[in-house]
Write an enzyme that holds these catalytic residues in place. Structure first.
Site, PDB file in Angstrom:
ATOM      1  N   GLY A 105      -5.940   1.480   6.910  1.00  0.00           N
ATOM      2  CA  GLY A 105      -5.280   0.256   6.455  1.00  0.00           C
ATOM      3  C   GLY A 105      -6.074  -0.985   6.823  1.00  0.00           C
ATOM      4  O   GLY A 105      -6.159  -1.941   6.035  1.00  0.00           O
ATOM      5  N   ASP A 106      -6.697  -0.966   7.988  1.00  0.00           N
ATOM      6  CA  ASP A 106      -7.499  -2.116   8.400  1.00  0.00           C
ATOM      7  C   ASP A 106      -8.742  -2.258   7.541  1.00  0.00           C
ATOM      8  O   ASP A 106      -9.189  -3.367   7.240  1.00  0.00           O
ATOM      9  CB  ASP A 106      -7.879  -1.984   9.880  1.00  0.00           C
ATOM     10  CG  ASP A 106      -6.658  -1.858  10.778  1.00  0.00           C
ATOM     11  OD1 ASP A 106      -5.602  -2.452  10.445  1.00  0.00           O
ATOM     12  OD2 ASP A 106      -6.733  -1.152  11.801  1.00  0.00           O
ATOM     13  N   THR A 130       0.843  -1.202   0.000  1.00  0.00           N
ATOM     14  CA  THR A 130       0.000   0.000   0.000  1.00  0.00           C
ATOM     15  C   THR A 130       0.870   1.241   0.000  1.00  0.00           C
ATOM     16  O   THR A 130       1.947   1.270   0.582  1.00  0.00           O
ATOM     17  CB  THR A 130      -0.937   0.007   1.230  1.00  0.00           C
ATOM     18  OG1 THR A 130      -0.137  -0.072   2.403  1.00  0.00           O
ATOM     19  CG2 THR A 130      -1.883  -1.173   1.199  1.00  0.00           C
TER      20      THR A 130
END
Ligand SMILES: [Ca+2]
Ligand SMILES: [Ca+2]
Ligand SMILES: [Ca+2]
Ligand SMILES: [Ca+2]
Ligand SMILES: [Ca+2]
Ligand SMILES: [Ca+2]
Ligand SMILES: [Ca+2]
Ligand SMILES: [Ca+2]
Ligand SMILES: [Ca+2]
Ligand SMILES: [Ca+2]
Ligand SMILES: [Ca+2]
Ligand SMILES: [Ca+2]
Ligand code: NI
Ligand code: NI
Ligand code: NI
Ligand code: NI
Ligand code: NI
Ligand code: NI
Ligand code: NI
Ligand code: NI
Ligand code: NI
Ligand code: NI
Ligand code: NI
Ligand code: NI
Ligand code: NI
Ligand code: NI
Ligand code: NI
Ligand code: NI
Ligand code: NI
Ligand code: NI
Lengths: 319, 319, 319, 319, 319, 319
Positions: F260-261, F229
């Protein structure tokens, strides 16, 4: 058609959250408050067509006041002042449980209303009205408001509009002797006098039981009606040579400010409707007890609620 | 040992929640604010030992002010006034996005500070200090504050305490000509002048580029340092015949009030530490950009944060 | 004397705090909202004497609506319904930034207003008014509101009160074909049509540029004025065979709901004052841009603010 | 393995802050509430594996309900309805001290649950359960919920799942005679009846002391257990021809809503565990007293807290 | 000049809103709290020049603590610890009415203060002070804090600074036997012992009436003064062989936490001023009753308020 | 049937209101947060049957965590610890606009989860699951959590449950070299690796373009899938020797924590459903962009919303 006209100062009331102190809080609840607008609002919610006369700075702060009163159904007759020279009074209110008590800090000096003159106001509204009401706070604000108070009371007298006056002695505004002198000058223009017994004793120098005081005031000043309030102990009224005693209703207090104004609003609402003094007195006491359950200066209370308290059935969950 | 003494008025700032208007809100966020205490607080948080001089009513409201300043690490030299005759100024602040803008309503007339005289204040604090700071708001408040401002500036001059002055022109307090006359009377007592270019043009009648204006001001009034701020466009400084240009740092604005005071706090913090004008200017611009991300008048910002912005690495999540 | 009468439904709007979702929130901000009361309120705040006609349950919830409107200065002509059988509509509003967008859940079925008939309303208010306004939401609510809408429009026509209609197509209330049929039945009674270009295309099946669509609508239905709105891209008006183009003003959006109603309020406020379409259009666009900075359905905006935007000087801190 | 299955309506409960009124508030606290989910949640927190059956709109509002119940540990067997045609019921709750009392406004007509049929629900869950619970509100909602209530009670009977029923008479849903008729039709399917003595008198037309009423109900309808609640005065139970009397525990009330449901949750929690009626009754009274200290409909109370109250040692600070 | 030095741990106190539970809340009120800083703050507000000694992580959380104490007028002598290895203790406080009671969850293990040594602290402050105060919590935190407590008490003894010690037994920190042993080791260094009678009985194994216990403690350990507190039942003091009894003042409790610390603050404030034990005891009881009306650990109470309670006139609205 | 099992620590997240700082705030918003529960919650809301494994103190604080996760539909497999010896980790989160950035203070040392062993957990849940997920935070917490992480990954491997691992390097927990060593030990047990390119460079010492890094990681460690990412710049995936590039969607950020999660939750939701890597990658990016508009750690986002973003039509008001 107007039932009631009131005249007086309305301030912004600034209150910290419960348990907070003025010296530590970062938040205020803000709401307009003032004896005469409290009475106008309370009476309006109880079905009385009410008008409030005053002077405000033409600013968002002045508009804040007008909005609140209009929300309660009151029509406003406002003299708008230049906000650059005229301020809105404020007051800081800190609620506290026993033994701390409630603390009030007024910041009302030089507010716009201290400059209000009769020619700035729609005095004609008084002419068609049933009742005119103001309180002992208004003449204490400035020589100008004293003169205007007198002129409006005279206008009411001439128009056969009956007048009511709540003593509302404020030690932060003047001393007892000055106050008493002014009161005595205005009394000939008053039909109904409402006063805390405590003020009747301390300011008007009356002695004896509430009944004796009521008689002596009526005799000396020719009032049509005298209502003496005694807080938790109820109220005593004298009218047409008859005495009426009314105990206070039990209440769980959320906000005690405005209790006396709710009492007056309830009393006038029923008198304007043509009810007798005893009926009005009971209604007044019920309205006052309900007010204490509501936050803010204004008695946001509806007639059916007052009637339920009078009928002693107001404390159940209805569902 | 004191690094910085400031002198001026602090008011209660009353702010509705985001998206609310002053004419409709029922809640204020409340926090003390004032140019000179903002500078004292901002500088204190950046490591400067700061003292603030002023006059307050001896009431919970005055204590509210002192508490906040002490929280920021500032020592307070307060003349306490009788709260029955002396009020605390307030100001109402409504934030609004483009195109509405921010609206401020001052209610500061007759505040306690307007009566402050030098003999009520611990003027000795100025003697041992590195710098003394006040702004163009203070002399505008009353003839008494003007006289006291002059006396304190003179005390600083005598004590070899260097003086800084932010023009801070407020059109709601006085007109440009009166202001300019007062400014010119005080300028001989000032070492460092900070001014928005706009005010230099409109109030001090200066023309030309910022560089030209800085030169003309320094020449006319003998300032050691002149700093002209240009909002988003940065700042220009003149010192020892050298010109320094500093762009503004990018910022996401949460609360623009107090940006200029944060700039001054950052500038003085570094100058007091002995840094050069160019270093101080960059630090000032970084402090100002950080201030805009924080609610309230005061730049609650720590030195390592300013340094991180200067080092261009302040925008990551650190975890 | 009444300038503007509007007729339509007002609901309680329930909004979670910023960043919260309807499926997780424990708090709602609550405020009345509805296209026609939004227009009445916005116009009132811009100086128009406004009346709103509708039907509400006689309960604290119905009173909540009336209070808010009165606060904005609107007079209310309300048919009060038995709260045991008649509900108040609500709507749930979740704001979300890009790409989430705003979500609205209506809970308005069977609200009191769906049963309102002309004989319950003070229709006479329309007779003395300058303008009558309703929107395409009202006839969609029930066959009864459709019939009442038609009757009120006819009453306006007979009284030479000019009529304005905002298409306000709501896909959750009806399908495009049914809507279009109803619109076309009402159009002969409309003087000024306001419509999003998108709805003109999708519901009224118009093609071409906004100018072409405006001409074709005016030709087909004989409107005096057609205003087509294009969101960020501004608006196009046709009046007396002349085309007016108005770009949108730049704005930082706090709450987009009610933008179209603010536009209409601004447009009607100026047309009622006698201004030309181009002046009204610019004023409308400025009012709409200001509305987006304020929370709630209603454009709490004053004339001097709109004028400042028009004069392109609205984004400074005034102090 | 499921201990308890309940079936009924859950609404969004909308509550103004303390001291505010429904006609003035700008904020609601929002939380799901309904007798049968209150019992399921309260029992779950007391250690009972609970399932709640109902029907909800498939929308963020329906999800709001499910989230809350899951948070309390309840599994949900929900028939999801098309949110375009099916709404979620709401209720407005205004707390008020004496003499104002608590006011509830229901807005539950035509909610999704009024259309729920047994085939939409996971009825099999009842088969393996210890107990099934519903209340007199559910059959009052619509003919469909009445039929479904009967079907679920029959399913419980067939599966040897014991049934409990709280009369929960609501005068805003139906009149006493209609209610009584329905109750009598369902009573043969009920093992444990819980009822306020007041409703037993007014709706079921019983006379005499609580003990006499319990006996007469058990005799007439063949209940295994009858529990009559008397508010502050405690409860009376009849089981296996024995009478149990339980006084109420002292409590400081923060939120009285849901007290009866907490009582039932406590009673069923202990009966499911195999405890006797007298033990369950004391536990129920303790749970009810604790519930009143907690905001919201649900008794967020843990077993050790109930046990501490029973052991009379729950009022100290533990630290 | 310093009047009072205190030494101990201060934590962040995290409190849900009234009526919410720790297992459901989404919001905490946050405020520093700890017995020894509570005493320093309370005393400072009552006019005592106070210093607080402790150790904190050098982080915004540590700064949060210092800010609050400075706001109350306390000077802080803080050993700053590396925030990467040293945490700030927290405690979760849930208020609940009867029968739920108040629940406290401590999360204080391994807080920075557990590592504090005398050489990190400005111990010299004790030398010039009137009194030194710490409580039985501090030596319970770690062997290091026990050693440091002893060293500071010895430093006070050497400097003729009188020492006060509140037993403050916390069962969550140690068992009664370990505590008693430590107490007995420290008692020779203590002049004034304050203890709840309950702890004197349960931890120090004393029997008999409060008077008997006071005598036995004074005899065994040579205290100059012993004060035993009995909650609602008041306090008993022994000094110079004389016994003083003080009933508690009536109070409406908003927040009971910190009542004992307010008592100590009031007692020390008067003793430092030179007043007798009986005067100090009454003042202490009045300060404690006032504290309970204020939210938070700290007694935000001013001398004139305590005096008004002592003079039995504190419960009226002053206006 | 379980689709996804995650394992890791969840803390209480404490956040001041917007514009406030940790060193000044009096209020926290409180909500559980942790990478692995964030993924479980996000995936659950996107339709995945999810289980979260961890260890918590058996206290209201531990229950607070479980309630929140259950509300999001996650089943919890919790090892309950004695709250007297085991604490719940917390983290303090301060949002700040540019240039201030977001600040996080962890207070997670010695939390209950640091002692969790496989035998305390329902490891069998992994056996029937599609996927197992944990992140690089978990093995960093303690040697015990490292060993347990390894055991659970091995259990997954044996059960043919595919494993996913997000590097989630936290510099406050360990240094890059220690971390890299641990990572490399675990990599043989990982099928899908997700990592910020930055961490791949700084911690895993990779060089070159994202594509080159993906290839080198896959080659060295035999990952089935690698997803790198790049924040605003999107993501790069390698699977079956094919490279997929996905730009980030435009978003207005309300709360960046958990982005991000949310990405991982979206990616796994689609992979579990059987979709290809490119489809899953686009869905992941859309879920991440939506998350940023929602307050809190958890992506409270529904599948139809993600699909609308993918279909580029998510930014209109639907009504
Ligand atoms: Ca605050
Ligand atoms: Ca009040
Ligand atoms: Ca409010
Ligand atoms: Ca500010
Ligand atoms: Ca809540
Ligand atoms: Ca609105
Ligand atoms: Ca509001
Ligand atoms: Ca409830
Ligand atoms: Ca929340
Ligand atoms: Ca506290
Ligand atoms: Ca606070
Ligand atoms: Ca977050
Ligand atoms: Ni603050
Ligand atoms: Ni209000
Ligand atoms: Ni109040
Ligand atoms: Ni309000
Ligand atoms: Ni309001
Ligand atoms: Ni702000
Ligand atoms: Ni603030
Ligand atoms: Ni919640
Ligand atoms: Ni909740
Ligand atoms: Ni909105
Ligand atoms: Ni909004
Ligand atoms: Ni409002
Ligand atoms: Ni409640
Ligand atoms: Ni929540
Ligand atoms: Ni509290
Ligand atoms: Ni604060
Ligand atoms: Ni505070
Ligand atoms: Ni946030």
């Amino acid at each position: 058609m107007t039932d009631l006209v009131t005249f007086g100062e309305t301030m912004l009331r600034l209150t910290p959250p419960a348990g907070d102190r003025l010296e530590t809080t970062d938040t205020y609840d803000v709401q307009p408050g003032g004896a005469e607008s409290n009475v106008a609002c309370g009476a309006s919610l109880l079905g009385v067509d009410s008008v409030w006369l005053s002077k405000l700075p033409k600013s968002p702060l002045g508009q804040r006041v007008v909005r609140e009163l209009r929300g309660h159904g009151v029509r406003t007759g406002v003299a708008w002042a230049d906000p650059d020279d005229h301020r809105l009074g404020t007051y800081y209110l800190e609620h506290g449980g026993t033994p701390r008590g409630t603390n009030v800090i007024y910041d009302r000096a030089d507010s716009a209303v201290t400059t209000v003159t009769p020619d700035e106001l729609p005095v004609a509204a008084i002419k068609g009205a049933e009742r005119f009401y103001t309180s002992g706070i208004t003449p204490a604000l400035s020589p100008t408001t004293l003169a205007t108070t007198r002129t409006l009371l005279e206008a009411a007298r001439e128009a056969d509009t009956r007048t009511a006056f709540d003593l509302n002695y404020r030690s932060k505004l003047w001393d007892p002797d000055t106050a008493a002198e002014t009161y005595r000058d205005l009394f000939p223009l008053i039909d109904t006098l409402v006063a805390p017994v405590r003020d009747a004793r301390n300011v008007l120098d009356r002695e004896g039981t509430p009944i004796e005081i009521a008689h002596s005031l009526a005799t000396d000043h020719g009032f049509d009606t005298v209502v003496l309030t005694r807080g938790d102990s109820g109220a005593t009224a004298l009218h047409a040579d008859e005495i009426y005693e009314q105990p206070a209703f039990e209440t769980e207090t959320f906000d005690a400010i405005g209790t006396g104004d709710a009492f007056v609003a309830g009393f006038l609402a029923r008198r304007i409707r043509g009810d007798d003094v005893d009926t009005a007195l009971e209604y007044a006491a019920a309205a006052a007890s309900l007010k204490r359950t509501v936050g803010g200066d204004v008695a946001v209370i509806r007639p059916e609620e007052v009637e339920a308290v009078v009928a002693e059935s107001g404390d159940e969950i209805s569902r």
